[in-house]
Design an enzyme around this catalytic site. Structure first.
Site, short mmCIF file in Angstrom:
data_model
loop_
_atom_site.label_atom_id
_atom_site.label_comp_id
_atom_site.label_asym_id
_atom_site.label_seq_id
_atom_site.Cartn_x
_atom_site.Cartn_y
_atom_site.Cartn_z
N ASP A 72 1.48 -0.79 -0.06
CA ASP A 72 0.19 0.03 0.04
C ASP A 72 1.39 0.68 0.19
O ASP A 72 1.74 1.33 0.92
CB ASP A 72 -0.38 -0.06 0.97
CG ASP A 72 -2.27 1.11 1.88
OD1 ASP A 72 -1.80 2.36 0.61
OD2 ASP A 72 -2.50 0.24 2.12
N VAL A 73 0.43 1.25 -0.99
CA VAL A 73 1.82 3.23 -0.88
C VAL A 73 1.92 4.43 -0.20
O VAL A 73 2.24 5.27 -0.02
CB VAL A 73 1.74 4.05 -2.11
CG1 VAL A 73 2.07 2.56 -3.71
CG2 VAL A 73 0.48 4.48 -3.22
N TYR A 163 -7.60 15.64 -7.56
CA TYR A 163 -6.70 15.22 -8.68
C TYR A 163 -5.55 15.89 -9.54
O TYR A 163 -4.23 15.22 -9.55
CB TYR A 163 -7.78 14.08 -9.93
CG TYR A 163 -6.78 13.29 -10.37
CD1 TYR A 163 -6.55 11.63 -10.36
CD2 TYR A 163 -6.25 13.64 -12.05
CE1 TYR A 163 -6.09 11.02 -11.16
CE2 TYR A 163 -5.95 12.67 -13.23
CZ TYR A 163 -5.60 12.16 -12.37
OH TYR A 163 -5.01 10.56 -13.12
N LYS A 167 -1.28 15.06 -8.75
CA LYS A 167 -0.82 14.50 -10.75
C LYS A 167 0.72 15.97 -10.63
O LYS A 167 1.59 15.64 -10.97
CB LYS A 167 -1.46 14.13 -11.58
CG LYS A 167 -2.06 13.41 -11.54
CD LYS A 167 -1.37 12.29 -10.82
CE LYS A 167 -2.59 10.43 -10.75
NZ LYS A 167 -1.15 9.75 -10.91
N THR A 198 -7.99 1.59 -19.40
CA THR A 198 -7.37 1.30 -18.29
C THR A 198 -8.80 0.30 -17.46
O THR A 198 -9.76 0.97 -17.82
CB THR A 198 -6.39 1.74 -17.20
OG1 THR A 198 -6.77 2.97 -16.47
CG2 THR A 198 -5.47 2.77 -17.98
#
Length: 269
Positions: A72-73, A163, A167, A198
């Site tokens: 888990d990052v 989001y 990024k 994806t």
């Protein structure tokens, strides 16, 4: 008699590559490609065990070498454990790709604080911790770290400002590392994909939400870029990541490479 020309070894032969978020999507495509090009691939993911196992099996079935770790990052201890285990087993780490991430809309009015916190934890804080762990693992040997960001880092879209901020934050973090890494033999690069098919993207077309189905159809019907497509495949992005991680890209450092078929510059969305 002319001497036979010996075939060149695969470009990642003898190298160890760790792909975080490698159980699906761009991460899985990257893991398979690096393995096909000779790397000993380690897949670290917090995704379902069946996805993790399926990616490892697909690499092995294609003649590659792969192993996996649950990670888990958002937990720096788990990240560190992966790097320590790989170095103990292989002796070195040469390429690290962080494709772990999540997407969620965050409307300007009435946003969900828990969603905001999760986006920051996974995409921004998690991305920073994976990068710093990679640098520590490669500090004596050199290597390459590649962060998967998004075109929203350079051209924001409506309804997902948090989001986009996470990024963009990773992209700027990568750019800011250059002075500290001078002379280390470590390169850091961000790859910013545009619209890519994806599992995460396909989930947005929730059949119970007609507006999302309609939006996916609208995007799919767009005819952008020189190839007449809006969405690209995960394999296309993986090829860019593999190039950036290769010796052919030694001059590319501390910057963001956009791979989106030109749709961002055309403002197609």
């Amino acid at each position: 008699m002319t001497a036979a020309v010996r075939p060149e070894a695969p470009e990642f032969d003898g190298r160890v590559a760790i792909v975080f978020g490698g159980s699906s999507g761009i991460g899985a495509a990257t893991a398979r490609l690096l393995a096909a090009r000779g790397a000993d691939v380690v897949i670290a993911s917090n995704g379902p065990h069946q996805d993790l196992d399926a990616t490892v099996k697909s690499v092995v079935a294609e003649g590659g070498r792969a192993s996996s770790y649950k990670c888990d990052v958002t937990d720096s201890k788990e990240i560190g454990a992966v790097f320590r285990a790989v170095k103990a087993r292989n002796g070195h780490v040469d390429v690290v790709v962080n494709a772990a991430g999540m997407f969620a809309p965050t409307p300007v009015f009435d946003p969900d604080p828990e969603v905001i916190a999760k986006l920051i934890d996974v995409n921004l804080a998690g991305g920073i911790h994976v990068c710093l762990g990679a640098i520590e693992a490669m500090r004596d040997t050199g290597g390459v770290f590649v962060a998967v960001t998004s075109t929203q880092a350079v051209l924001a879209e409506a309804n997902s400002p948090v989001y986009a901020a996470t990024k963009a934050g990773i992209g700027h973090f990568i750019a800011s590392l250059a002075p500290g890494l001078a002379g280390s033999g470590i390169r850091v690069v961000a790859v910013a994909p545009g619209a890519t098919l994806t599992p995460m993207v396909e989930m947005l077309a929730d059949p119970d939400k007609p507006e999302m189905v309609a939006e996916m159809k609208r995007l799919t019907d767009l005819r952008g870029g020189p190839y007449g497509e809006f969405f690209q495949s995960a394999d296309q992005v993986a090829r860019t990541i593999a190039f950036v991680a290769s010796d052919a890209a030694r001059g590319i450092n501390a910057t963001t490479i956009v791979v989106d078929q030109g749709t961002t510059s055309a403002h197609l969305t």
